[in-house]
Scaffold this motif. Sequence first.
Motif, PDB file in Angstrom:
ATOM      1  N   ALA A   1       0.824  -1.208   0.000  1.00 27.11           N
ATOM      2  CA  ALA A   1       0.000   0.000   0.000  1.00 27.11           C
ATOM      3  C   ALA A   1       0.859   1.260   0.000  1.00 27.11           C
ATOM      4  O   ALA A   1       0.568   2.231  -0.703  1.00 27.11           O
ATOM      5  CB  ALA A   1      -0.935  -0.003   1.206  1.00 27.11           C
ATOM      6  N   ASN A   2       1.936   1.260   0.792  1.00 20.55           N
ATOM      7  CA  ASN A   2       2.803   2.435   0.858  1.00 20.55           C
ATOM      8  C   ASN A   2       3.473   2.718  -0.475  1.00 20.55           C
ATOM      9  O   ASN A   2       3.703   3.875  -0.837  1.00 20.55           O
ATOM     10  CB  ASN A   2       3.859   2.241   1.945  1.00 20.55           C
ATOM     11  N   GLN A   3       3.822   1.676  -1.216  1.00 23.33           N
ATOM     12  CA  GLN A   3       4.489   1.849  -2.496  1.00 23.33           C
ATOM     13  C   GLN A   3       3.509   2.101  -3.640  1.00 23.33           C
ATOM     14  O   GLN A   3       3.934   2.370  -4.765  1.00 23.33           O
ATOM     15  CB  GLN A   3       5.331   0.612  -2.808  1.00 23.33           C
ATOM     16  N   ARG A   4       2.215   1.988  -3.388  1.00 24.64           N
ATOM     17  CA  ARG A   4       1.178   2.176  -4.404  1.00 24.64           C
ATOM     18  C   ARG A   4       1.392   1.250  -5.597  1.00 24.64           C
ATOM     19  O   ARG A   4       1.168   1.624  -6.753  1.00 24.64           O
ATOM     20  CB  ARG A   4       1.118   3.635  -4.870  1.00 24.64           C
ATOM     21  N   ALA A   5       1.876   0.042  -5.312  1.00 24.89           N
ATOM     22  CA  ALA A   5       2.155  -0.932  -6.361  1.00 24.89           C
ATOM     23  C   ALA A   5       0.920  -1.790  -6.598  1.00 24.89           C
ATOM     24  O   ALA A   5       0.880  -2.965  -6.248  1.00 24.89           O
ATOM     25  CB  ALA A   5       3.358  -1.798  -5.979  1.00 24.89           C
ATOM     26  N   PHE A   6      -0.109  -1.200  -7.198  1.00 23.43           N
ATOM     27  CA  PHE A   6      -1.332  -1.943  -7.467  1.00 23.43           C
ATOM     28  C   PHE A   6      -2.010  -1.360  -8.696  1.00 23.43           C
ATOM     29  O   PHE A   6      -1.766  -0.222  -9.085  1.00 23.43           O
ATOM     30  CB  PHE A   6      -2.283  -1.911  -6.264  1.00 23.43           C
ATOM     31  N   THR A   7      -2.874  -2.190  -9.296  1.00 26.22           N
ATOM     32  CA  THR A   7      -3.618  -1.784 -10.489  1.00 26.22           C
ATOM     33  C   THR A   7      -4.934  -1.150 -10.067  1.00 26.22           C
ATOM     34  O   THR A   7      -5.648  -1.678  -9.217  1.00 26.22           O
ATOM     35  CB  THR A   7      -3.882  -2.997 -11.393  1.00 26.22           C
ATOM     36  N   ARG A   8      -5.248  -0.028 -10.676  1.00 30.63           N
ATOM     37  CA  ARG A   8      -6.467   0.705 -10.326  1.00 30.63           C
ATOM     38  C   ARG A   8      -7.603   0.342 -11.273  1.00 30.63           C
ATOM     39  O   ARG A   8      -7.386   0.105 -12.464  1.00 30.63           O
ATOM     40  CB  ARG A   8      -6.225   2.222 -10.368  1.00 30.63           C
ATOM     41  N   GLY A   9      -8.785   0.310 -10.703  1.00 34.14           N
ATOM     42  CA  GLY A   9      -9.979   0.034 -11.483  1.00 34.14           C
ATOM     43  C   GLY A   9     -11.204   0.612 -10.789  1.00 34.14           C
ATOM     44  O   GLY A   9     -11.117   1.223  -9.721  1.00 34.14           O
ATOM     45  N   HIS A  10     -12.353   0.413 -11.397  1.00 34.25           N
ATOM     46  CA  HIS A  10     -13.601   0.928 -10.826  1.00 34.25           C
ATOM     47  C   HIS A  10     -14.043   0.015  -9.682  1.00 34.25           C
ATOM     48  O   HIS A  10     -14.145  -1.200  -9.842  1.00 34.25           O
ATOM     49  CB  HIS A  10     -14.678   0.987 -11.897  1.00 34.25           C
ATOM     50  N   VAL A  11     -14.289   0.604  -8.505  1.00 31.42           N
ATOM     51  CA  VAL A  11     -14.676  -0.149  -7.309  1.00 31.42           C
ATOM     52  C   VAL A  11     -15.863   0.540  -6.656  1.00 31.42           C
ATOM     53  O   VAL A  11     -15.864   1.772  -6.505  1.00 31.42           O
ATOM     54  CB  VAL A  11     -13.512  -0.244  -6.298  1.00 31.42           C
ATOM     55  N   ASP A  12     -16.874  -0.246  -6.289  1.00 30.59           N
ATOM     56  CA  ASP A  12     -17.995   0.263  -5.513  1.00 30.59           C
ATOM     57  C   ASP A  12     -17.688  -0.018  -4.042  1.00 30.59           C
ATOM     58  O   ASP A  12     -17.686  -1.173  -3.602  1.00 30.59           O
ATOM     59  CB  ASP A  12     -19.295  -0.409  -5.930  1.00 30.59           C
TER      60      ASP A  12
ATOM     61  N   GLN B   1      -4.454   6.509   2.132  1.00 29.85           N
ATOM     62  CA  GLN B   1      -3.519   7.480   1.575  1.00 29.85           C
ATOM     63  C   GLN B   1      -3.045   7.077   0.188  1.00 29.85           C
ATOM     64  O   GLN B   1      -2.837   7.933  -0.675  1.00 29.85           O
ATOM     65  CB  GLN B   1      -2.333   7.656   2.516  1.00 29.85           C
ATOM     66  N   ALA B   2      -2.867   5.766  -0.042  1.00 26.93           N
ATOM     67  CA  ALA B   2      -2.454   5.304  -1.363  1.00 26.93           C
ATOM     68  C   ALA B   2      -3.521   5.556  -2.410  1.00 26.93           C
ATOM     69  O   ALA B   2      -3.221   5.647  -3.602  1.00 26.93           O
ATOM     70  CB  ALA B   2      -2.118   3.808  -1.309  1.00 26.93           C
ATOM     71  N   HIS B   3      -4.774   5.696  -1.981  1.00 27.77           N
ATOM     72  CA  HIS B   3      -5.880   6.016  -2.894  1.00 27.77           C
ATOM     73  C   HIS B   3      -6.247   7.504  -2.836  1.00 27.77           C
ATOM     74  O   HIS B   3      -7.366   7.886  -3.200  1.00 27.77           O
ATOM     75  CB  HIS B   3      -7.097   5.166  -2.547  1.00 27.77           C
ATOM     76  N   ASP B   4      -5.306   8.318  -2.348  1.00 24.23           N
ATOM     77  CA  ASP B   4      -5.510   9.777  -2.257  1.00 24.23           C
ATOM     78  C   ASP B   4      -6.689  10.125  -1.357  1.00 24.23           C
ATOM     79  O   ASP B   4      -7.415  11.104  -1.605  1.00 24.23           O
ATOM     80  CB  ASP B   4      -5.709  10.396  -3.643  1.00 24.23           C
ATOM     81  N   GLY B   5      -6.883   9.317  -0.330  1.00 18.54           N
ATOM     82  CA  GLY B   5      -7.972   9.563   0.596  1.00 18.54           C
ATOM     83  C   GLY B   5      -7.467   9.916   1.985  1.00 18.54           C
ATOM     84  O   GLY B   5      -6.284  10.200   2.187  1.00 18.54           O
ATOM     85  N   SER B   6      -8.375   9.895   2.954  1.00 20.78           N
ATOM     86  CA  SER B   6      -8.028  10.275   4.324  1.00 20.78           C
ATOM     87  C   SER B   6      -8.745   9.364   5.305  1.00 20.78           C
ATOM     88  O   SER B   6      -9.787   8.771   4.993  1.00 20.78           O
ATOM     89  CB  SER B   6      -8.406  11.735   4.600  1.00 20.78           C
ATOM     90  N   LEU B   7      -8.169   9.256   6.502  1.00 21.43           N
ATOM     91  CA  LEU B   7      -8.742   8.461   7.591  1.00 21.43           C
ATOM     92  C   LEU B   7      -8.916   9.353   8.802  1.00 21.43           C
ATOM     93  O   LEU B   7      -7.987  10.058   9.189  1.00 21.43           O
ATOM     94  CB  LEU B   7      -7.822   7.277   7.922  1.00 21.43           C
ATOM     95  N   THR B   8     -10.102   9.312   9.399  1.00 18.92           N
ATOM     96  CA  THR B   8     -10.400  10.131  10.574  1.00 18.92           C
ATOM     97  C   THR B   8     -10.967   9.239  11.672  1.00 18.92           C
ATOM     98  O   THR B   8     -11.883   8.443  11.427  1.00 18.92           O
ATOM     99  CB  THR B   8     -11.413  11.241  10.233  1.00 18.92           C
ATOM    100  N   LEU B   9     -10.423   9.397  12.886  1.00 20.51           N
ATOM    101  CA  LEU B   9     -10.900   8.656  14.047  1.00 20.51           C
ATOM    102  C   LEU B   9     -11.563   9.629  15.015  1.00 20.51           C
ATOM    103  O   LEU B   9     -10.975  10.649  15.374  1.00 20.51           O
ATOM    104  CB  LEU B   9      -9.747   7.934  14.750  1.00 20.51           C
TER     105      LEU B   9
END
Length: 368
Positions: free
Chosen positions: A207-218, A339-347
């Motif tokens: 996840a930190n390296q962003r070594a994954f293929t992107r696609g459409h996800v619901d 973060q790897a998906h350009d998002g954020s986490l809030t607790l």
Amino acid sequence: MDRQPGWSVRLKLTLSYAAVIMLSGGMLLAVVWVFLLRYVPAVMRTPTPGSGPHWPAGPDRAALVSAFAPKAAAMLVFLLFFGLVGGWILAGSMLSPLTRITNATRLAANGSLSHRVHLEGRQDEFRELADAFDTMLERLEAHDAEQQRFAANASHELRTPLAITQTLLDVARNDKDGDTGELIDRLRYVNTRAIDLTEALLLLSRANQRAFTRGHVDLSLAAEEATETLLALAEKHGVALETSGDQAPTIGSHALLLQMATNLVHNAIVHNLPEQGTVWVRTSVEPGNVVLTVENTGEKVTPQALSTLTEPFQRGSQRIRTDHAGVGLGLAIVKSIAQAHDGSLTLTPRAAGGLIVTVKLPVAPLDQ
């Protein structure tokens, strides 16, 4: 990269300033000379008696050239000297911020990430560059410290099951009449825990390296799949699962986003009330983002514990059940995936006890 030595930027700017001044001065002298030639005849004629009105006699063109040329040459020499000296001083003054940034870059290259440029003065291009460089150094320093912490913690966590295995084997070797079945069960448990920890570390690194293929996800389908997978675990712990929400389309890795949702629901189940606990899983869409919210009942979470929950191997004693300690990477993996998906986490702690975890990811474009 090896480069051939060349002229410094300061010298280039100095020569450029001097050339501009020389060119401007030469053009000015040329204009003056052209205008003088228009009104000065090549040979001055002497007026004859009885002729009409005339201008007073003056020097001819040859005399004007002999008088003007030395002064023009002296002026050009002065302009050249002034351009070189003034250009050198001016270029040095303008490039001094760049020198400070270069020195800070060399220190950073040598491993000193604590140094900052801290360029004074009003905002301009050099100040923007210095501020951006300072921001980069701050992030690099924080990332380096985090990596060192992570390496030390990972080494400690991986050493623990190996040490336990070594101890069990030593005991079994010294006790020939011991229960082999019990030893095998313990070794299997320790080995399984070590495998889970290793897989979690690999997932976190991916996840930190962003070594994954992107696609459409619901995201709503990923959350629903995660709750269905963990339904048996929730029943075992006496926790009720409630899901709701709308479609939440985003772009990313289905496997990683499913793992993120699974970790959130799993944490919400095992860190809940001893009995009659509840977990709410909701998805929604807001302008520009899709939102996954996992809320659970449980013990109250202090602000001090809340700030460490997303750190690797930080488990928080108030949220840990004795029958499931985990590997301490659940929320750390969630944070890295978000973060790897350009998002954020809030607790956010619940007033009645428990936790509200909110993940926001960019919404998928309409043409996707």
